[in-house]
Design an enzyme around this catalytic site. Structure first.
Site, PDB file in Angstrom:
ATOM      1  N   TYR A   1      -1.557  -0.459  11.043  1.00 36.19           N
ATOM      2  CA  TYR A   1      -1.880  -0.944   9.749  1.00 36.19           C
ATOM      3  C   TYR A   1      -0.724  -0.522   8.857  1.00 36.19           C
ATOM      4  CZ  TYR A   1      -3.262  -1.371   4.981  1.00 36.19           C
ATOM      5  OH  TYR A   1      -3.374  -1.797   3.664  1.00 36.19           O
TER       6      TYR A   1
ATOM      7  N   THR B   1       0.682  -1.174   0.078  1.00 36.05           N
ATOM      8  CA  THR B   1       0.025   0.024  -0.113  1.00 36.05           C
ATOM      9  C   THR B   1       1.141   1.299   0.038  1.00 36.05           C
ATOM     10  OG1 THR B   1      -1.619   1.307   1.294  1.00 36.05           O
ATOM     11  CG2 THR B   1      -0.105  -0.305   2.526  1.00 36.05           C
ATOM     12  N   ASP B   2       0.180   2.428  -0.391  1.00 42.79           N
ATOM     13  CA  ASP B   2       1.092   3.629  -0.602  1.00 42.79           C
ATOM     14  C   ASP B   2       1.043   3.973   0.972  1.00 42.79           C
ATOM     15  OD1 ASP B   2      -1.736   4.320  -0.093  1.00 42.79           O
ATOM     16  OD2 ASP B   2      -1.672   5.812  -1.928  1.00 42.79           O
ATOM     17  N   GLU B   3       0.130   3.597   1.751  1.00 44.47           N
ATOM     18  CA  GLU B   3       0.319   4.109   3.390  1.00 44.47           C
ATOM     19  C   GLU B   3       1.594   3.879   3.908  1.00 44.47           C
ATOM     20  OE1 GLU B   3      -3.202   3.895   5.679  1.00 44.47           O
ATOM     21  OE2 GLU B   3      -4.298   3.059   3.930  1.00 44.47           O
TER      22      GLU B   3
ATOM     23  N   LYS C   1       2.132  -3.470   7.336  1.00 43.43           N
ATOM     24  CA  LYS C   1       2.548  -3.428   5.751  1.00 43.43           C
ATOM     25  C   LYS C   1       3.997  -3.271   5.597  1.00 43.43           C
ATOM     26  CE  LYS C   1       0.034  -4.767   3.186  1.00 43.43           C
ATOM     27  NZ  LYS C   1      -0.156  -6.082   2.351  1.00 43.43           N
TER      28      LYS C   1
END
Length: 339
Positions: free
Chosen positions: A153, A125-127, A157
């Site tokens: 979260y 994810t870009d998060e 990741k």
């Protein structure tokens, strides 16, 4: 070729399965899914009888179960969508995110090493990059952007990504990683922004918007994402990270107002609620690498994709109404017992 798709009863994983079965009828697709609250077996109803498809209810943290499955299937490729992914839930209960997203990834990679898998692809994810300021629209996430996580979260990741790259360097495991922006489209679980707002608007319920709704996300239509992963599996360079972005930046509040307008619902339904802890302000991906190296570009403009998405939820009310009511959780027992 046999491909194991973990988390395939979820939103993006199921769309990827549909893409692969539709485009590669000679491939065998094995879906591994724990069927947590976000896994919905009814999503896969259209492919359950396909002779090229197999569903296995299994937790990726179950080392013995994963080993048995790999021994049976001897997969060529593993695509890991399986993850706890809701930021709010990670704030309330971080532990399950660390277990599934980090340790589960390790279990899968150990099996890949043991059985000689030719590619392990980690869907990220870009998060993991944190966020960008609203007043700098010239800034974008690239593959070289330092990891700077904001929530349990995103930290889980990012940890998994680092572990994947470490397995490549230490053990020579052939890996690739993709980091995507916010996905939207059919079969998205209605705790996420777009399907939640559609479902609530149709029911005349309040539309809860964090803060002032000024947070900006880069929206990627799920079909475009699936095509990008397919391309990475076929042509991507082992050991590399590829950012997948939609070139569709939108403020949350503007999306909610657009949904109201499309469904002819009053904006008075919008209710501003206390902002999420550590809420990232802006995500924006620069997909130049995947474009220049693999030739991928997003095909779906947001104006078109959001209309297709809204129409899908209008045409498939029974799917999301079963989720909202909780009935979907009984689908496995009803439809799959004894298989």
């Amino acid at each position: 070729m046999t491909i194991i798709v973990t988390g395939g009863a979820g939103f993006i994983g199921s769309n990827f399965i549909f893409h692969m079965l539709g485009n590669y009828p000679g491939h065998r697709i094995v879906c591994l899914d724990k069927l947590t609250y976000a896994g919905n077996l009814s999503t896969l109803a259209s492919v359950m009888e396909n002779p090229s498809f197999r569903f296995v209810k299994l937790d990726i943290c179950d080392r013995a179960g994963v080993d048995r499955l790999f021994a049976e299937e001897h997969p060529d490729i593993v695509v890991n969508f399986a993850a706890e992914s809701h930021v709010d839930r990670s704030i309330e209960n971080p532990e399950v995110f660390l277990q599934t997203n980090i340790l589960g990834t390790q279990v899968l990679m150990d099996a890949c090493r043991k059985y000689g898998v030719t590619r392990f692809h980690q869907v990220s994810t870009d998060e993991v990059y944190g966020d960008l300021p609203l007043d700098r629209p010239d800034l974008f996430f690239t593959e070289e952007t330092p990891i700077h996580t904001s929530s349990p979260y995103s930290a889980s990741k990012a940890s998994a990504d680092l572990l994947v790259l470490a397995y490549h360097r230490t053990y020579g495991l052939p890996v690739t990683i993709s980091r995507c922006s916010n996905n939207y489209g059919p079969y998205q679980f209605p705790e996420k922004l777009i399907p939640l707002m559609i479902a609530n608007a149709l029911g005349g319920k309040p539309l809860p918007v964090y803060g002032k709704g000024e947070n900006v996300r880069d929206w990627l239509y799920v079909e475009d994402h699936c095509k990008a992963i397919d391309l990475i599996l076929r042509k991507g360079q082992v050991g590399q990270v590829y950012n997948i972005g939609g070139h569709n930046e939108m403020r949350n509040i503007d999306i909610v107002k657009l949904i109201c307008q499309t469904l002819d619902k009053p904006e008075s339904l919008i209710t501003y609620v206390t902002d999420r802890k550590g809420h990232d302000m802006r995500y924006a991906i620069d997909p130049a690498k995947i474009h220049s190296e693999l030739g991928w570009l997003p095909e779906t403009k947001f104006a078109d994709g959001i209309q297709k998405t809204i129409q899908w939820y209008l045409d498939n009310r029974s799917w999301w109404e079963a989720i909202v009511s909780g009935e979907y959780q009984h689908y496995y027992e009803k439809m799959y017992a004894g298989r």
